[in-house]
Motif scaffolding. Structure first.
Motif, short mmCIF file in Angstrom:
data_model
loop_
_atom_site.label_atom_id
_atom_site.label_comp_id
_atom_site.label_asym_id
_atom_site.label_seq_id
_atom_site.Cartn_x
_atom_site.Cartn_y
_atom_site.Cartn_z
N THR A 69 -6.84 -2.97 22.65
CA THR A 69 -8.02 -2.21 23.04
C THR A 69 -8.78 -2.33 23.92
OG1 THR A 69 -9.36 -3.55 21.38
CG2 THR A 69 -7.84 -1.86 20.02
N LEU A 70 -9.17 -3.58 24.38
CA LEU A 70 -9.61 -3.76 25.73
C LEU A 70 -9.09 -3.25 27.05
CD1 LEU A 70 -12.46 -5.15 26.67
CD2 LEU A 70 -10.99 -7.35 26.78
N LEU A 71 -7.93 -3.25 26.98
CA LEU A 71 -7.08 -2.66 28.12
C LEU A 71 -7.02 -1.26 27.91
CD1 LEU A 71 -3.91 -5.16 28.44
CD2 LEU A 71 -5.77 -4.71 30.14
N GLU A 72 -7.05 -0.86 26.85
CA GLU A 72 -7.19 0.99 26.67
C GLU A 72 -8.45 1.27 27.21
OE1 GLU A 72 -6.15 1.18 22.44
OE2 GLU A 72 -3.99 0.85 22.89
N ALA A 73 -9.37 0.73 26.84
CA ALA A 73 -10.77 1.30 27.00
C ALA A 73 -11.06 0.99 28.73
CB ALA A 73 -12.01 0.11 26.41
N MET A 74 -10.72 -0.18 29.15
CA MET A 74 -10.69 -0.38 30.73
C MET A 74 -9.95 0.93 31.28
SD MET A 74 -10.18 -4.55 30.82
CE MET A 74 -10.35 -4.45 32.71
N ALA A 75 -8.79 1.08 30.76
CA ALA A 75 -7.88 2.37 31.39
C ALA A 75 -8.59 3.65 31.23
CB ALA A 75 -6.48 2.43 30.90
N CYS A 76 -9.46 3.66 30.33
CA CYS A 76 -10.34 5.00 30.18
C CYS A 76 -11.46 4.96 31.11
CB CYS A 76 -10.89 5.08 28.69
SG CYS A 76 -9.34 5.51 27.56
N GLY A 77 -11.62 3.81 31.71
CA GLY A 77 -12.66 3.89 32.93
C GLY A 77 -14.11 3.48 32.09
N LEU A 78 -13.97 2.80 30.92
CA LEU A 78 -15.11 2.24 30.30
C LEU A 78 -15.53 0.73 30.99
CD1 LEU A 78 -14.62 3.34 26.76
CD2 LEU A 78 -16.10 4.31 28.46
N PRO A 79 -16.82 0.48 31.16
CA PRO A 79 -17.23 -0.97 31.39
C PRO A 79 -17.35 -1.50 30.17
CG PRO A 79 -19.11 0.48 31.26
CD PRO A 79 -17.87 1.43 31.16
N VAL A 80 -17.10 -2.90 30.02
CA VAL A 80 -16.97 -3.55 28.62
C VAL A 80 -17.80 -4.73 28.71
CG1 VAL A 80 -14.57 -2.95 28.34
CG2 VAL A 80 -15.17 -4.96 29.67
N VAL A 81 -18.39 -5.12 27.17
CA VAL A 81 -19.11 -6.17 27.18
C VAL A 81 -18.21 -6.68 26.01
CG1 VAL A 81 -20.91 -7.20 26.12
CG2 VAL A 81 -21.38 -5.08 27.66
N ALA A 82 -17.96 -8.05 26.38
CA ALA A 82 -16.94 -8.84 25.55
C ALA A 82 -16.95 -10.35 25.35
CB ALA A 82 -15.40 -8.52 26.07
N THR A 83 -16.90 -10.87 24.30
CA THR A 83 -17.20 -12.13 24.10
C THR A 83 -16.17 -12.82 24.90
OG1 THR A 83 -15.77 -12.06 22.09
CG2 THR A 83 -17.92 -12.10 21.70
N ARG A 84 -16.61 -14.01 25.46
CA ARG A 84 -15.78 -14.93 26.39
C ARG A 84 -14.80 -15.87 25.54
NH1 ARG A 84 -19.79 -16.69 28.92
NH2 ARG A 84 -19.69 -15.62 30.56
#
Length: 183
Positions: free
Chosen positions: A93-108
């Motif tokens: 889902t993180l990769l899909e969001a990135m592929a959609c051009g979304l900046p992400v805030v994720a836990t380390r």
């Protein structure tokens, strides 16, 4: 400004941290009616999440979308993608969001640091830390240009580094190298 996430509503995905971070954003920006949160998915934590939303009085700003079949369209509606997981492998889902051009805030945690280039495609925060997540989200809320730059870089990274074609080429390279060693 729509912040969203996709995932099972389970303890390991820790959407409660995201709800608490969003609540903090709303309390620090009471006049900002643009702020919205979308949680896509269902699971055993739905009642706890609903209770937290009610307790914080943010029910008019949060959409519990449930399990959906139109994820690409919902991702396209988001401005920022958040992944508050306590543990994670390589998140599709993180990769899909990135592929959609979304900046992400994720836990380390887990593979998130392999996907997100800190300060370039998104921001990484400690797990189970609503304040840190709220601070990171605030940067995107207050800076359209930063959102755009990180979103564009996220898409570029997802497409060039994590596409099926790229993955296939890498596997073939490994196989070719192993075959050459055995000759």
């Amino acid at each position: 400004i729509l912040i969203g996430t996709v995932g099972r509503l389970e303890v390991i995905k820790d959407q409660l941290t995201l709800v608490r971070a969003f609540s903090e954003l709303c309390s620090k920006n009471p006049g900002d009616k643009r702020l919205r949160l979308m949680l896509i998915g269902d699971g055993s934590q739905q009642d706890r999440i609903e209770a937290q939303i009610a307790k914080d009085g943010i029910h008019d700003r949060v959409w519990l979308a449930g399990s959906r079949e139109d994820i690409p369209e919902l991702l396209a509606a988001m401005d920022v993608y958040a992944l508050p997981s306590l543990a994670e492998g390589i998140s599709n889902t993180l990769l899909e969001a990135m592929a959609c051009g979304l900046p992400v805030v994720a836990t380390r945690v887990g593979g998130n640091a392999e996907l997100v280039v800190e300060g370039e495609t998104g921001l990484l925060v400690p797990r189970a830390d609503p304040q840190a997540m709220a601070q990171a989200l605030t940067l995107y809320i207050n800076d359209n240009k930063l959102r755009g730059r990180h979103g564009k870089a996220a898409r570029e990274r997802a497409v060039t580094q994590f596409s099926i074609a790229n993955m296939t080429d890498r596997y073939l390279g490994v196989y070719d190298e192993l075959c050459q060693r055995n000759l």
